[in-house]
Design an enzyme around this catalytic site. Structure first.
Site, PDB file in Angstrom:
ATOM      1  N   GLY A  30      46.785  47.473  43.923  1.00 38.56           N
ATOM      2  CA  GLY A  30      45.691  48.429  43.710  1.00 38.56           C
ATOM      3  C   GLY A  30      45.319  48.547  42.244  1.00 38.56           C
ATOM      4  O   GLY A  30      45.610  47.645  41.457  1.00 38.56           O
ATOM      5  N   HIS A  36      41.090  41.255  39.599  1.00 41.09           N
ATOM      6  CA  HIS A  36      41.300  41.253  41.060  1.00 41.09           C
ATOM      7  C   HIS A  36      40.001  40.846  41.753  1.00 41.09           C
ATOM      8  O   HIS A  36      40.011  40.118  42.755  1.00 41.09           O
ATOM      9  CB  HIS A  36      41.670  42.649  41.567  1.00 41.09           C
ATOM     10  CG  HIS A  36      42.987  43.153  41.086  1.00 41.09           C
ATOM     11  ND1 HIS A  36      43.099  44.208  40.220  1.00 41.09           N
ATOM     12  CD2 HIS A  36      44.247  42.746  41.365  1.00 41.09           C
ATOM     13  CE1 HIS A  36      44.379  44.445  39.981  1.00 41.09           C
ATOM     14  NE2 HIS A  36      45.099  43.576  40.663  1.00 41.09           N
TER      15      HIS A  36
END
Ligand code: PAF
Length: 281
Positions: A30, A36
């Protein structure tokens, strides 16, 4: 976009996918950033179905303080993923869901990859990474799994993991994505003050100079030079500079033709640990 929190529901959902469809997995903890985003974009381009896992894995943190400070930002992570594709399946399990009541890592033998650099400074780290990645790969059974080259040692460890456990998946390493000043994107960058975040650009600048020097100078000279550069930079405390063979991560003894080498750096800035690396040839 689908948010799934249990293994059972994930298995049920994935069993409805056609066998002809390719499945990509992007494991994350996360606090998603542009780095990402690049992994997820690539997974979306290359697969019919994509699972992004969001799980802050306790067994890979050797420092409880680091685990405690790790940002948990599911809502904004979902918003970032939704912008990439509405078809992504987000798997965000609890610690209990992934570990039951036994929050322990498996003890692996990655052939020595786990003992150098990050492994030497973060005891047990790669056992934790191996445990959760093995668990996710056997649960999701992806055709392709995506990992960033910023954690290059992790990438080599995970390739080894799939080899020793014979997990049929293609592990895809993706290039490091950098902030405009050259600092490698990391969730940890958020914990830096603006001034130090700018100063931390020095890490990549030094790696680029090391790469140029690699053409003519010995590894020892380069490591000494890097150490000296950082000693003049009181805000950035060098933990290690290593030059290793790319595949084995064994420290370079003498440069050999036809072998690939990489330089690795770990630095503390304002108590935040930053890592980076560069291909030297
Ligand atoms: O690179 C990371 O974010 C983590 O180490 C990973 C691969 C998701 C395992 O927890």
């Amino acid at each position: 976009m689908l948010l799934i929190k249990t293994r059972k529901l994930l298995i049920e959902h994935l069993s409805t996918c056609k066998t002809s469809e390719s499945l990509g997995l992007v494991p994350t903890m996360g606090a998603l950033h542009i780095g990402h985003g690049a992994l997820v974009n690539r997974a979306v381009r290359e697969n019919d179905v994509v699972v992004v896992s969001i799980f802050v894995n306790p067994t890979q943190f050797n420092n409880p303080n680091d685990l405690e400070k790790y940002p948990q930002t599911l809502k904004s992570d979902m918003a970032i993923l939704r912008k990439i594709s509405k078809n992504i399946i987000v798997f965000a399990p609890s610690v209990r869901e992934m570990y039951s009541s036994d929050v322990k890592a498996i003890n692996y033998d990655f052939g020595g990859l786990e003992h150098v650099m990050e492994g030497a400074f973060r005891s047990g780290h790669f056992d934790g990474v191996g445990t959760i990645v093995e668990s996710l790969l056997t649960l999701v059974k992806p055709d392709n799994a995506y990992f960033g080259e910023k954690d290059f040692q992790q990438l080599q460890v995970i390739k080894k993991l799939t080899e020793i456990r014979q997990i049929p998946v293609k592990i895809i390493g993706c290039p490091i994505v950098r902030e405009p000043n050259g600092l490698a994107f990391s969730s940890r960058n958020e914990r830096l003050s603006k001034t130090i975040r700018n100063e931390a650009a020095f890490i990549y600048k030094t790696l680029k100079s090391a790469k140029i020097k690699f053409g003519t100078e010995s590894a020892k000279n380069i490591k000494d030079w890097v150490t000296n550069q950082f000693s003049q930079h009181p805000d950035l405390e060098l933990e290690y500079i290593e030059i290793t063979k790319t595949k084995t991560l064994k420290s370079i003894v003498r440069k050999q033709k036809n072998k690939k080498y990489r330089a690795f750096i770990a630095v503390y800035a304002e108590g935040v640990r930053l890592i980076d690396n560069i291909a030297l040839n």
